[in-house]
Design a protein around this motif. Structure first.
Motif, PDB file in Angstrom:
ATOM      1  N   GLN A 131       0.830  -1.204   0.000  1.00  0.00           N
ATOM      2  CA  GLN A 131       0.000   0.000   0.000  1.00  0.00           C
ATOM      3  C   GLN A 131       0.870   1.262   0.000  1.00  0.00           C
ATOM      4  O   GLN A 131       0.584   2.228  -0.711  1.00  0.00           O
ATOM      5  CB  GLN A 131      -0.909  -0.011   1.224  1.00  0.00           C
ATOM      6  CG  GLN A 131      -2.303   0.424   0.953  1.00  0.00           C
ATOM      7  CD  GLN A 131      -3.199   0.162   2.151  1.00  0.00           C
ATOM      8  OE1 GLN A 131      -2.742  -0.140   3.252  1.00  0.00           O
ATOM      9  NE2 GLN A 131      -4.479   0.269   1.926  1.00  0.00           N
ATOM     10  N   ALA A 132       1.930   1.244   0.796  1.00  0.00           N
ATOM     11  CA  ALA A 132       2.839   2.391   0.842  1.00  0.00           C
ATOM     12  C   ALA A 132       3.528   2.587  -0.508  1.00  0.00           C
ATOM     13  O   ALA A 132       3.668   3.711  -0.983  1.00  0.00           O
ATOM     14  CB  ALA A 132       3.880   2.191   1.941  1.00  0.00           C
ATOM     15  N   LEU A 133       3.935   1.493  -1.130  1.00  0.00           N
ATOM     16  CA  LEU A 133       4.576   1.584  -2.444  1.00  0.00           C
ATOM     17  C   LEU A 133       3.615   2.139  -3.487  1.00  0.00           C
ATOM     18  O   LEU A 133       3.985   2.979  -4.305  1.00  0.00           O
ATOM     19  CB  LEU A 133       5.085   0.215  -2.883  1.00  0.00           C
ATOM     20  CG  LEU A 133       6.295  -0.329  -2.130  1.00  0.00           C
ATOM     21  CD1 LEU A 133       6.558  -1.776  -2.529  1.00  0.00           C
ATOM     22  CD2 LEU A 133       7.515   0.528  -2.366  1.00  0.00           C
ATOM     23  N   ALA A 134       2.370   1.682  -3.444  1.00  0.00           N
ATOM     24  CA  ALA A 134       1.370   2.160  -4.401  1.00  0.00           C
ATOM     25  C   ALA A 134       1.097   3.650  -4.203  1.00  0.00           C
ATOM     26  O   ALA A 134       0.971   4.400  -5.177  1.00  0.00           O
ATOM     27  CB  ALA A 134       0.085   1.359  -4.264  1.00  0.00           C
ATOM     28  N   ALA A 135       1.022   4.077  -2.965  1.00  0.00           N
ATOM     29  CA  ALA A 135       0.757   5.488  -2.674  1.00  0.00           C
ATOM     30  C   ALA A 135       1.896   6.383  -3.150  1.00  0.00           C
ATOM     31  O   ALA A 135       1.668   7.510  -3.600  1.00  0.00           O
ATOM     32  CB  ALA A 135       0.527   5.677  -1.183  1.00  0.00           C
ATOM     33  N   HIS A 136       3.121   5.893  -3.086  1.00  0.00           N
ATOM     34  CA  HIS A 136       4.277   6.705  -3.478  1.00  0.00           C
ATOM     35  C   HIS A 136       4.597   6.594  -4.964  1.00  0.00           C
ATOM     36  O   HIS A 136       5.498   7.273  -5.449  1.00  0.00           O
ATOM     37  CB  HIS A 136       5.488   6.333  -2.627  1.00  0.00           C
ATOM     38  CG  HIS A 136       5.420   6.899  -1.255  1.00  0.00           C
ATOM     39  ND1 HIS A 136       4.663   6.344  -0.261  1.00  0.00           N
ATOM     40  CD2 HIS A 136       6.010   7.994  -0.717  1.00  0.00           C
ATOM     41  CE1 HIS A 136       4.779   7.059   0.828  1.00  0.00           C
ATOM     42  NE2 HIS A 136       5.595   8.075   0.582  1.00  0.00           N
TER      43      HIS A 136
END
Length: 121
Positions: free
Chosen positions: A79-84
């Motif tokens: 999720q963090a990777l997708a957001a960034h």
């Protein structure tokens, strides 16, 4: 200790930020099970560090993200990777894509988590 180090990650002083990344890397190496609960909320802050102007900070951060990819909960990390992946900084977007590839190579089961987070194919 981890919350204090998280605060120091945002410090503008180059040496403090670099030392903080090195301390976090040592903590992850020496006490992975103790650090595992903190990695879910630490990952987004580390991804933001890829926007730093200093190449040394970005390189050390890349090494830290490799450690985090092995231990972090898949869903939160994906999720963090997708957001960034849509960050305004090109460095952050590039290294977010690199970290996603690294995650898929390290943990093949992550393909499903990345797909659910919107970072995968």
């Amino acid at each position: 200790l981890v919350s204090v180090l998280e605060g120091l990650l945002d410090d503008l002083n180059f040496k403090i930020a670099l030392t903080t990344l090195q301390i976090l890397a040592s903590l992850v190496d020496k006490a992975p099970e103790a650090m595992r609960p903190h990695l879910a909320h630490l990952a987004p802050r580390l991804l933001d560090k890829f926007g730093d102007n200093k190449i040394v900070i970005r390189q050390q951060n890349g090494r830290m993200m490799f450690r985090v990819a092995r231990l972090a909960p898949l869903a939160a990390y994906a999720q963090a990777l997708a957001a960034h992946s849509t960050h305004k900084s090109a460095h952050v977007r590039e290294n977010s894509a690199n970290a996603t590839i690294q995650l898929l190579l390290l943990r093949p089961a992550a393909a499903e988590a990345c797909g659910e987070a919107g970072a995968g194919p």
